[in-house]
Enzyme design. Structure first.
Site, PDB file in Angstrom:
ATOM      1  N   LYS A  13     116.742  41.297 -31.047  1.00 51.77           N
ATOM      2  CA  LYS A  13     115.600  42.153 -31.375  1.00 51.77           C
ATOM      3  C   LYS A  13     116.024  43.452 -32.060  1.00 51.77           C
ATOM      4  O   LYS A  13     115.389  43.885 -33.029  1.00 51.77           O
ATOM      5  CB  LYS A  13     114.830  42.463 -30.086  1.00 51.77           C
ATOM      6  N   ARG A  87     105.460  47.765 -22.277  1.00 53.02           N
ATOM      7  CA  ARG A  87     106.035  46.749 -21.406  1.00 53.02           C
ATOM      8  C   ARG A  87     104.994  46.166 -20.457  1.00 53.02           C
ATOM      9  O   ARG A  87     105.212  45.107 -19.875  1.00 53.02           O
ATOM     10  CB  ARG A  87     107.146  47.349 -20.533  1.00 53.02           C
ATOM     11  N   ARG A 126     129.790  35.825 -24.957  1.00 54.58           N
ATOM     12  CA  ARG A 126     129.937  37.210 -25.376  1.00 54.58           C
ATOM     13  C   ARG A 126     131.197  37.838 -24.765  1.00 54.58           C
ATOM     14  O   ARG A 126     131.435  37.708 -23.569  1.00 54.58           O
ATOM     15  CB  ARG A 126     128.695  37.974 -24.898  1.00 54.58           C
ATOM     16  N   ARG A 155     131.485  40.304 -19.393  1.00 51.74           N
ATOM     17  CA  ARG A 155     130.775  41.150 -18.429  1.00 51.74           C
ATOM     18  C   ARG A 155     130.270  40.316 -17.258  1.00 51.74           C
ATOM     19  O   ARG A 155     129.885  39.160 -17.439  1.00 51.74           O
ATOM     20  CB  ARG A 155     129.575  41.832 -19.112  1.00 51.74           C
ATOM     21  N   ARG A 166     116.981  36.574 -16.374  1.00 47.98           N
ATOM     22  CA  ARG A 166     116.439  37.505 -17.360  1.00 47.98           C
ATOM     23  C   ARG A 166     115.477  36.805 -18.313  1.00 47.98           C
ATOM     24  O   ARG A 166     114.485  37.386 -18.753  1.00 47.98           O
ATOM     25  CB  ARG A 166     117.579  38.161 -18.146  1.00 47.98           C
TER      26      ARG A 166
END
Ligand SMILES: [Zn+2]
Length: 212
Positions: A13, A87, A126, A155, A166
């Site tokens: 995004k 939101r 990632r 991470r 998520r």
């Protein structure tokens, strides 16, 4: 034109938003950016409301809305892209009021979606640099950070369970907003990233004609 940008975590995004800012000459409204700007200036009328952030506290919904109103009303460029706001339905309602008070409205909602497969590929692959925080994909094959030579690591929250959570959370929170805007005279454009080979430019080329 006023655009609301919605995007699943890992959909890209931020990158698409920046491309649209450039292509369409929009002013980006991101509450995080405005908070940082206000915190640099104690003479800002909203400084007292926002400074609780420095104490690690959350600002109230009312403050968030006031901050957006401040950004809208003080901007010379009156064509906005809202990123990360609204939101909630209450915020969507507040935003409509802010814009109406200034003779504007939301014209389009652009949702950048991503399939679960692509999301997993991107986030589980990632690698983050411990030193400069740069982010790279494991498929690039770097042994160390190509920017600074720092150590690359995965991470803790880039794991299947967290990414799944998520993804579900995003869909749950976003659905009511999409329903809200679809009940109004707002164009809804959705683009789903369904291949790991799509580059940000590829996506931008497909999305742009629909927004113009
Ligand atoms: Zn680095």
């Amino acid at each position: 034109m006023n655009l609301v940008l919605l995007g699943a975590p890992g959909a890209g995004k931020g990158t698409q938003g920046n491309l649209l800012v450039k292509d369409l000459g929009l002013k980006k409204i991101s509450t995080g950016d405005i908070f940082r700007e206000i915190l640099k200036d104690p003479s800002n009328p909203l400084y007292e409301d926002v400074k609780v952030i420095k104490e690690g506290k959350l600002v109230t919904d009312e403050t968030v809305n006031n901050v957006v109103r401040y950004a809208v009303e003080t901007s010379d460029n009156k064509n906005f892209i809202f990123d990360g706001y609204p939101r909630t339905l209450a915020q969507a309602d507040a935003l409509d009021k802010i814009l109406a008070d200034n003779g504007m409205k939301i014209d389009a909602v652009f949702e950048l979606s991503v399939t679960k497969d692509v999301l997993m590929y991107r986030l589980l692959g990632r690698r983050t640099c411990r030193n400069c925080k740069g982010i790279f994909h494991v498929s690039a094959g770097y042994e160390v950070c190509p920017q600074c030579g720092g150590e690359l690591y995965t991470r803790d929250d880039d794991n299947e369970e967290t990414v799944e959570a998520r993804f579900v959370e995003y869909n749950t929170k976003t659905m009511p907003l999409i329903e809200y805007y679809s009940s109004k005279d707002v164009k809804y454009i959705k683009y789903t990233v369904d291949s790991v080979d799509l580059t940000p430019d590829d996506i931008n080329k497909k999305v742009l004609p629909e927004l113009k």
